[in-house]
Design a protein around this motif. Structure first.
Motif, PDB file in Angstrom:
ATOM      1  N   PHE A 141       0.851  -1.191   0.000  1.00  0.00           N
ATOM      2  CA  PHE A 141       0.000   0.000   0.000  1.00  0.00           C
ATOM      3  C   PHE A 141       0.886   1.241   0.000  1.00  0.00           C
ATOM      4  N   ILE A 142       0.609   2.167  -0.922  1.00  0.00           N
ATOM      5  CA  ILE A 142       1.367   3.415  -0.973  1.00  0.00           C
ATOM      6  C   ILE A 142       0.422   4.594  -1.249  1.00  0.00           C
ATOM      7  N   PRO A 143       0.704   5.766  -0.673  1.00  0.00           N
ATOM      8  CA  PRO A 143      -0.067   6.958  -1.051  1.00  0.00           C
ATOM      9  C   PRO A 143       0.373   7.410  -2.444  1.00  0.00           C
ATOM     10  N   VAL A 144      -0.557   7.948  -3.217  1.00  0.00           N
ATOM     11  CA  VAL A 144      -0.254   8.330  -4.600  1.00  0.00           C
ATOM     12  C   VAL A 144      -0.783   9.728  -4.898  1.00  0.00           C
ATOM     13  N   SER A 145       0.054  10.529  -5.545  1.00  0.00           N
ATOM     14  CA  SER A 145      -0.346  11.861  -5.980  1.00  0.00           C
ATOM     15  C   SER A 145       0.234  12.142  -7.357  1.00  0.00           C
ATOM     16  N   ALA A 146       1.450  12.688  -7.418  1.00  0.00           N
ATOM     17  CA  ALA A 146       2.076  12.998  -8.713  1.00  0.00           C
ATOM     18  C   ALA A 146       2.596  11.756  -9.418  1.00  0.00           C
ATOM     19  N   GLY A 147       2.881  10.695  -8.656  1.00  0.00           N
ATOM     20  CA  GLY A 147       3.281   9.430  -9.271  1.00  0.00           C
ATOM     21  C   GLY A 147       4.722   9.025  -9.081  1.00  0.00           C
ATOM     22  N   THR A 148       5.544   9.849  -8.413  1.00  0.00           N
ATOM     23  CA  THR A 148       6.963   9.512  -8.291  1.00  0.00           C
ATOM     24  C   THR A 148       7.182   8.233  -7.481  1.00  0.00           C
TER      25      THR A 148
ATOM     26  N   ALA B  15      -7.337   6.848  11.194  1.00  0.00           N
ATOM     27  CA  ALA B  15      -6.188   5.974  10.946  1.00  0.00           C
ATOM     28  C   ALA B  15      -4.928   6.550  11.585  1.00  0.00           C
ATOM     29  N   ARG B  16      -4.764   7.861  11.465  1.00  0.00           N
ATOM     30  CA  ARG B  16      -3.583   8.503  12.064  1.00  0.00           C
ATOM     31  C   ARG B  16      -3.585   8.347  13.582  1.00  0.00           C
ATOM     32  N   LYS B  17      -4.749   8.519  14.199  1.00  0.00           N
ATOM     33  CA  LYS B  17      -4.850   8.352  15.656  1.00  0.00           C
ATOM     34  C   LYS B  17      -4.491   6.925  16.059  1.00  0.00           C
ATOM     35  N   GLU B  18      -5.001   5.959  15.304  1.00  0.00           N
ATOM     36  CA  GLU B  18      -4.733   4.553  15.623  1.00  0.00           C
ATOM     37  C   GLU B  18      -3.256   4.221  15.464  1.00  0.00           C
ATOM     38  N   LEU B  19      -2.633   4.759  14.419  1.00  0.00           N
ATOM     39  CA  LEU B  19      -1.193   4.549  14.220  1.00  0.00           C
ATOM     40  C   LEU B  19      -0.406   5.142  15.389  1.00  0.00           C
ATOM     41  N   ALA B  20      -0.804   6.336  15.831  1.00  0.00           N
ATOM     42  CA  ALA B  20      -0.099   6.992  16.932  1.00  0.00           C
ATOM     43  C   ALA B  20      -0.134   6.132  18.192  1.00  0.00           C
ATOM     44  N   LEU B  21      -1.262   5.480  18.423  1.00  0.00           N
ATOM     45  CA  LEU B  21      -1.385   4.625  19.600  1.00  0.00           C
ATOM     46  C   LEU B  21      -0.567   3.343  19.472  1.00  0.00           C
ATOM     47  N   LYS B  22      -0.114   3.034  18.266  1.00  0.00           N
ATOM     48  CA  LYS B  22       0.799   1.904  18.052  1.00  0.00           C
ATOM     49  C   LYS B  22       2.256   2.355  18.159  1.00  0.00           C
TER      50      LYS B  22
ATOM     51  N   GLU C  53       2.330  11.496   9.165  1.00  0.00           N
ATOM     52  CA  GLU C  53       1.534  12.633   8.710  1.00  0.00           C
ATOM     53  C   GLU C  53       0.233  12.114   8.093  1.00  0.00           C
ATOM     54  N   TYR C  54      -0.727  13.015   7.900  1.00  0.00           N
ATOM     55  CA  TYR C  54      -2.034  12.619   7.374  1.00  0.00           C
ATOM     56  C   TYR C  54      -1.907  11.919   6.019  1.00  0.00           C
ATOM     57  N   SER C  55      -1.110  12.482   5.136  1.00  0.00           N
ATOM     58  CA  SER C  55      -0.979  11.909   3.785  1.00  0.00           C
ATOM     59  C   SER C  55      -0.444  10.494   3.838  1.00  0.00           C
ATOM     60  N   SER C  56       0.458  10.249   4.768  1.00  0.00           N
ATOM     61  CA  SER C  56       1.038   8.919   4.940  1.00  0.00           C
ATOM     62  C   SER C  56       0.036   7.947   5.570  1.00  0.00           C
ATOM     63  N   SER C  57      -0.801   8.464   6.459  1.00  0.00           N
ATOM     64  CA  SER C  57      -1.773   7.617   7.167  1.00  0.00           C
ATOM     65  C   SER C  57      -2.872   7.093   6.250  1.00  0.00           C
ATOM     66  N   THR C  58      -2.973   7.629   5.048  1.00  0.00           N
ATOM     67  CA  THR C  58      -3.984   7.144   4.109  1.00  0.00           C
ATOM     68  C   THR C  58      -3.853   5.648   3.845  1.00  0.00           C
ATOM     69  N   VAL C  59      -2.618   5.139   3.889  1.00  0.00           N
ATOM     70  CA  VAL C  59      -2.437   3.716   3.563  1.00  0.00           C
ATOM     71  C   VAL C  59      -3.073   2.826   4.615  1.00  0.00           C
ATOM     72  N   PHE C  60      -3.011   3.240   5.879  1.00  0.00           N
ATOM     73  CA  PHE C  60      -3.626   2.440   6.936  1.00  0.00           C
ATOM     74  C   PHE C  60      -5.145   2.549   6.861  1.00  0.00           C
ATOM     75  N   ALA C  61      -5.633   3.735   6.510  1.00  0.00           N
ATOM     76  CA  ALA C  61      -7.077   3.905   6.316  1.00  0.00           C
ATOM     77  C   ALA C  61      -7.581   2.986   5.207  1.00  0.00           C
ATOM     78  N   ALA C  62      -6.805   2.894   4.127  1.00  0.00           N
ATOM     79  CA  ALA C  62      -7.191   2.023   3.009  1.00  0.00           C
ATOM     80  C   ALA C  62      -7.121   0.553   3.399  1.00  0.00           C
ATOM     81  N   TYR C  63      -6.092   0.192   4.163  1.00  0.00           N
ATOM     82  CA  TYR C  63      -5.953  -1.201   4.586  1.00  0.00           C
ATOM     83  C   TYR C  63      -7.122  -1.623   5.465  1.00  0.00           C
TER      84      TYR C  63
ATOM     85  N   LEU D  25       4.887   3.973   4.969  1.00  0.00           N
ATOM     86  CA  LEU D  25       4.598   5.249   5.622  1.00  0.00           C
ATOM     87  C   LEU D  25       5.663   6.242   5.166  1.00  0.00           C
ATOM     88  N   THR D  26       5.209   7.313   4.534  1.00  0.00           N
ATOM     89  CA  THR D  26       6.123   8.145   3.749  1.00  0.00           C
ATOM     90  C   THR D  26       6.545   9.454   4.402  1.00  0.00           C
TER      91      THR D  26
END
Length: 340
Positions: A202-209, A298-305, A310-320, A332-333
């Motif tokens: 799982f990866i966050p995607v925007s510009a594609g790099t 998702a970000r809150k749950e990651l923090a407790l782990k 950052e929010y953009s990075s936490s998208t992958v856990f939300a998707a999972y 996590l980027t």
């Protein structure tokens, strides 16, 4: 060990430092035409002398059914350092022949900070063009490295145009193939760190790099006989800014809307590399959209782990959490302090 630099669309071979193919107008990609080498630097034979800020192998941590690759354990706290290291090293290599003293870059934050840091390490002056809405912490980070930050009133594409037309050497993390090529190292690390390759990444995607560079690295490993198959790549986008998911899944998305997301690093509404991203995902992946509320939770749950992303990075856990796939690795980027 040659690297071929060719047009993503038509295959035309690049002659010098041009950004776009003169035949079809598309961008270039770097093709490693040799077997994978265990020595990281040997996989980038076009670099003569490396610019480094003390990068280390980023950890993979296991939380029960899912693994996280904490790739923000980088000098500027973002995976973008992988691309900056290669791009800035290349620019320093060609500086004597190109007479480069100042470089320009456009970024919503993380890439700008990374280019600023590596540019300074290479002895270059750096001007980073950012949107007016740039995160306060990311903006401050750009300035800490001594770069000049220029705020542009407009959308992400307006910022790019300003940087490209600045009159300085345009060190674009999106258009320059060397930056995307640097992301190959992420695939190599995942391969070296795991006894069994993940089935899904799982990866966050925007510009594609990230997507294009990661896939290139896995493709190189596959062609070299190091892995039996390329992992399925799960691209993740925020619902409000989701051109890739919309195109791939036949969903609605208005690229001209003023919609934005708490995932401020994922704001590219008209990515120039869309065609390449879609070709990768149609062959070897899928795309999932997540809402701002899902990202926040998702970000809150990651923090407790013990993982502060950052929010953009936490998208992958939300998707999972929406699509739990066995043997998954979540990349996590960016570090959470970039949002605070």
């Amino acid at each position: 060990m040659p690297c071929i630099v060719r047009c993503i669309r038509c295959g035309n071979v690049r002659k010098n430092e041009e950004l776009r193919c003169p035949v079809c107008g598309n961008l270039y990609e770097i093709y490693p035409d040799f077997k994978f080498q265990d020595d990281y630097e040997k996989n980038f034979p076009y670099i003569k002398k490396w610019v480094s800020l003390g990068e280390v192998e980023t950890p993979i941590v296991n939380y029960g059914e899912v693994k996280f690759k904490i790739d923000y354990y980088q000098p500027t706290f973002s995976y973008k350092d992988r691309g900056s290291k290669v791009l800035i090293s290349h620019i320093r290599d060609i500086t004597p022949s190109q007479n480069i003293s100042t470089i320009s870059e456009d970024s919503s934050g993380n890439a700008g900070a990374s280019i600023a840091a590596y540019g300074a390490a290479a002895g270059l002056k750096v001007k980073v063009y950012v949107p007016k809405t740039v995160s306060g912490q990311k903006f401050k980070q750009i300035l800490v490295y001594g770069a000049e930050a220029v705020k542009i009133d407009g959308n992400r594409e307006d910022v790019q145009i300003a940087a490209e037309n600045s009159g300085y050497y345009y060190a674009s993390h999106v258009l320059r193939p060397e930056f995307r090529d640097g992301i190959r190292s992420l695939a190599y690390e995942i391969f070296m760190q795991t006894e069994k390759m993940p089935d899904h990444i799982f990866i966050p995607v925007s510009a594609g790099t990230l997507l294009i560079g990661l896939y290139s690295g896995f493709e190189h490993l596959f062609r070299s006989g190091e892995i039996e198959k390329i992992p399925n790549i799960v691209a993740v986008q925020a619902e409000a800014v989701s051109p890739v998911c919309a195109k791939l899944n036949g969903e609605q998305f208005d690229e001209n809307s003023n919609a934005t997301s708490i995932a401020d690093a994922l704001v590219s509404k008209k990515p120039i590399l869309l065609e390449k991203m879609l070709s990768i995902l149609r062959e070897n992946g899928k795309c999932i959209r997540v809402s701002d509320n899902e990202i926040i939770e998702a970000r809150k749950e990651l923090a407790l782990k013990g993982i502060y992303a950052e929010y953009s990075s936490s998208t992958v856990f939300a998707a999972y959490k929406k699509k739990k796939l066995e043997n998954s690795l979540l990349v996590l980027t960016g570090a959470g302090l970039k949002n605070d």
